[in-house]
Design a protein around this motif. Sequence first.
Motif, PDB file in Angstrom:
ATOM      1  N   LEU A  20      -1.769  -6.855  -4.156  1.00  0.00           N
ATOM      2  CA  LEU A  20      -0.704  -5.859  -4.165  1.00  0.00           C
ATOM      3  C   LEU A  20       0.669  -6.523  -4.108  1.00  0.00           C
ATOM      4  CD1 LEU A  20       0.268  -2.976  -4.155  1.00  0.00           C
ATOM      5  CD2 LEU A  20      -0.189  -2.855  -1.693  1.00  0.00           C
ATOM      6  N   SER A  21       0.808  -7.552  -3.283  1.00  0.00           N
ATOM      7  CA  SER A  21       2.106  -8.236  -3.165  1.00  0.00           C
ATOM      8  C   SER A  21       2.514  -8.862  -4.492  1.00  0.00           C
ATOM      9  CB  SER A  21       2.057  -9.300  -2.070  1.00  0.00           C
ATOM     10  OG  SER A  21       1.144 -10.336  -2.400  1.00  0.00           O
ATOM     11  N   ILE A  22       1.531  -9.409  -5.240  1.00  0.00           N
ATOM     12  CA  ILE A  22       1.826  -9.988  -6.551  1.00  0.00           C
ATOM     13  C   ILE A  22       2.295  -8.910  -7.526  1.00  0.00           C
ATOM     14  CG2 ILE A  22       0.779 -11.074  -8.582  1.00  0.00           C
ATOM     15  CD1 ILE A  22      -0.987 -12.693  -6.645  1.00  0.00           C
ATOM     16  N   ARG A  23       1.615  -7.783  -7.513  1.00  0.00           N
ATOM     17  CA  ARG A  23       1.981  -6.696  -8.423  1.00  0.00           C
ATOM     18  C   ARG A  23       3.348  -6.105  -8.082  1.00  0.00           C
ATOM     19  NH1 ARG A  23      -3.397  -6.971  -8.685  1.00  0.00           N
ATOM     20  NH2 ARG A  23      -4.424  -6.386 -10.649  1.00  0.00           N
ATOM     21  N   GLN A  77       8.535   6.658  17.131  1.00  0.00           N
ATOM     22  CA  GLN A  77       9.115   5.722  16.179  1.00  0.00           C
ATOM     23  C   GLN A  77       9.224   6.390  14.801  1.00  0.00           C
ATOM     24  OE1 GLN A  77      10.351   2.754  16.828  1.00  0.00           O
ATOM     25  NE2 GLN A  77       9.741   2.791  18.984  1.00  0.00           N
ATOM     26  N   PRO A  78      10.242   6.020  14.025  1.00  0.00           N
ATOM     27  CA  PRO A  78      10.382   6.597  12.682  1.00  0.00           C
ATOM     28  C   PRO A  78       9.162   6.280  11.825  1.00  0.00           C
ATOM     29  CG  PRO A  78      12.379   5.414  13.333  1.00  0.00           C
ATOM     30  CD  PRO A  78      11.333   5.084  14.367  1.00  0.00           C
ATOM     31  N   VAL A  79       8.714   7.269  11.076  1.00  0.00           N
ATOM     32  CA  VAL A  79       7.575   7.080  10.170  1.00  0.00           C
ATOM     33  C   VAL A  79       8.124   6.912   8.751  1.00  0.00           C
ATOM     34  CG1 VAL A  79       5.470   8.079   9.232  1.00  0.00           C
ATOM     35  CG2 VAL A  79       6.075   8.471  11.627  1.00  0.00           C
ATOM     36  N   PRO A  80       7.868   5.763   8.129  1.00  0.00           N
ATOM     37  CA  PRO A  80       8.391   5.535   6.770  1.00  0.00           C
ATOM     38  C   PRO A  80       7.630   6.347   5.736  1.00  0.00           C
ATOM     39  CG  PRO A  80       6.993   3.710   7.446  1.00  0.00           C
ATOM     40  CD  PRO A  80       7.095   4.614   8.643  1.00  0.00           C
ATOM     41  N   LEU A  81       8.083   6.264   4.499  1.00  0.00           N
ATOM     42  CA  LEU A  81       7.315   6.841   3.400  1.00  0.00           C
ATOM     43  C   LEU A  81       5.985   6.108   3.310  1.00  0.00           C
ATOM     44  CD1 LEU A  81      10.073   7.104   0.659  1.00  0.00           C
ATOM     45  CD2 LEU A  81       9.156   8.967   2.011  1.00  0.00           C
ATOM     46  N   VAL A  82       4.933   6.816   2.954  1.00  0.00           N
ATOM     47  CA  VAL A  82       3.598   6.210   2.933  1.00  0.00           C
ATOM     48  C   VAL A  82       2.931   6.437   1.585  1.00  0.00           C
ATOM     49  CG1 VAL A  82       1.272   6.300   3.904  1.00  0.00           C
ATOM     50  CG2 VAL A  82       3.253   6.422   5.423  1.00  0.00           C
ATOM     51  N   VAL A  83       2.420   5.355   1.016  1.00  0.00           N
ATOM     52  CA  VAL A  83       1.519   5.428  -0.131  1.00  0.00           C
ATOM     53  C   VAL A  83       0.182   4.900   0.354  1.00  0.00           C
ATOM     54  CG1 VAL A  83       0.952   4.493  -2.398  1.00  0.00           C
ATOM     55  CG2 VAL A  83       3.298   5.191  -1.905  1.00  0.00           C
ATOM     56  N   PHE A  84      -0.837   5.723   0.326  1.00  0.00           N
ATOM     57  CA  PHE A  84      -2.146   5.300   0.805  1.00  0.00           C
ATOM     58  C   PHE A  84      -2.833   4.387  -0.209  1.00  0.00           C
ATOM     59  CE2 PHE A  84      -1.986   9.268   3.430  1.00  0.00           C
ATOM     60  CZ  PHE A  84      -2.015   8.612   4.648  1.00  0.00           C
ATOM     61  N   VAL A  85      -3.531   3.406   0.311  1.00  0.00           N
ATOM     62  CA  VAL A  85      -4.345   2.511  -0.505  1.00  0.00           C
ATOM     63  C   VAL A  85      -5.787   2.703  -0.056  1.00  0.00           C
ATOM     64  CG1 VAL A  85      -4.773   0.128  -1.204  1.00  0.00           C
ATOM     65  CG2 VAL A  85      -2.453   0.857  -0.623  1.00  0.00           C
ATOM     66  N   PRO A 107      -9.919  -1.363  -7.019  1.00  0.00           N
ATOM     67  CA  PRO A 107      -8.851  -2.345  -7.261  1.00  0.00           C
ATOM     68  C   PRO A 107      -7.648  -1.676  -7.919  1.00  0.00           C
ATOM     69  CG  PRO A 107     -10.594  -2.588  -8.886  1.00  0.00           C
ATOM     70  CD  PRO A 107     -11.091  -1.582  -7.887  1.00  0.00           C
ATOM     71  N   ILE A 108      -6.475  -2.136  -7.561  1.00  0.00           N
ATOM     72  CA  ILE A 108      -5.250  -1.448  -7.962  1.00  0.00           C
ATOM     73  C   ILE A 108      -4.985  -1.600  -9.458  1.00  0.00           C
ATOM     74  CG2 ILE A 108      -2.736  -1.429  -7.691  1.00  0.00           C
ATOM     75  CD1 ILE A 108      -3.206  -2.130  -4.756  1.00  0.00           C
ATOM     76  N   ASP A 109      -4.780  -0.483 -10.106  1.00  0.00           N
ATOM     77  CA  ASP A 109      -4.445  -0.443 -11.519  1.00  0.00           C
ATOM     78  C   ASP A 109      -2.922  -0.510 -11.673  1.00  0.00           C
ATOM     79  OD1 ASP A 109      -5.211   0.338 -14.444  1.00  0.00           O
ATOM     80  OD2 ASP A 109      -3.658   1.767 -13.878  1.00  0.00           O
ATOM     81  N   ALA A 116       3.039   5.451  -8.761  1.00  0.00           N
ATOM     82  CA  ALA A 116       3.338   5.618  -7.341  1.00  0.00           C
ATOM     83  C   ALA A 116       4.752   5.140  -7.018  1.00  0.00           C
ATOM     84  CB  ALA A 116       2.320   4.853  -6.500  1.00  0.00           C
ATOM     85  N   ILE A 117       5.135   3.985  -7.580  1.00  0.00           N
ATOM     86  CA  ILE A 117       6.477   3.450  -7.356  1.00  0.00           C
ATOM     87  C   ILE A 117       7.531   4.393  -7.925  1.00  0.00           C
ATOM     88  CG2 ILE A 117       8.071   1.572  -7.926  1.00  0.00           C
ATOM     89  CD1 ILE A 117       6.004   0.759  -5.889  1.00  0.00           C
ATOM     90  N   GLU A 118       7.213   4.998  -9.054  1.00  0.00           N
ATOM     91  CA  GLU A 118       8.141   5.955  -9.664  1.00  0.00           C
ATOM     92  C   GLU A 118       8.367   7.154  -8.741  1.00  0.00           C
ATOM     93  OE1 GLU A 118       8.355   8.706 -13.716  1.00  0.00           O
ATOM     94  OE2 GLU A 118       7.013   6.974 -13.625  1.00  0.00           O
TER      95      GLU A 118
END
Length: 274
Positions: A20-23, A77-85, A107-109, A116-118
């Motif tokens: 995920l970090s690479i993508r 504590q503040p809860v950030p935006l969440v994208v589930f994996v 595996p992530i497409d 999701a980023i959009e």
Amino acid sequence: MTTKITALIVDDEPLARKGLSIRLQEFEHIELLGECQNGLEAVTLIPQLRPDLVFLDIQMPGLNGFQVINKLKELQQPVPLVVFVTAYDTYAIKAFDIHALDYVLKPIDEKRLATAIEKVTEVFKLNRQGDHKYKLAKLVAEFTGDDCEDILKRLASGEPIETQRYPNILAIKDGSEVTRVAVDEIQWIDAAGDYMCVHASDATHIMRRTMKELEEDLDPRKFVRAHRSAIVNIQFVNKMVSHISGEYHLVLTNGSELKVSRSHRDKVKEMIRI
């Protein structure tokens, strides 16, 4: 987008974190602050780093993804935006889809991640974090503690999960106005030509929809078809009366009577006994 969106990855699988970090390097406006290998680490690091976004694995040892959110709320504590994996198939994740900002499957497409980023980017542009946090709060309320663990086990074993959600509000459009009617206040609905008459506790509202469309939007545990042109809310049924002719009628708490057709009689009887 010139403003950077800071992100954190939380996943107990090293290969998943690395992949995920690479993508994420492909998205110039996403700044990765770090990675967490479990939920406990995330609860410590999220308040320190204050990321805008967290890619959160659902199933992890110690604290699962839902419990991470719950713990942050407990600690105020503040809860950030969440994208589930998640490794779960699409049919299962629909149970959470209405609450999360988005989700990606392992595996992530690349295309799915871009979508999701959009969505994340759109939230920041439109400043809708408040709406997301409300959905997330609902999620935590529904899937925490033992209930959450039970759901995860059922998903892992391939058991079906109830995924359909029924709205609490029925939006009825009349020209330039939209009236929000509480579904629990709807006593019955009947057809009048091309229109539906929605009889609520306070008033009768007219809307242009089909009976089939309305039936699909209403919880079948509360609403039942009495005949081809009417749906009734069981909680407003006072009694069911049989006539000499063999016909059945429902008497509602407000005194109104609805005919029950032969084809729907057994289902209505079953619902009244529940």
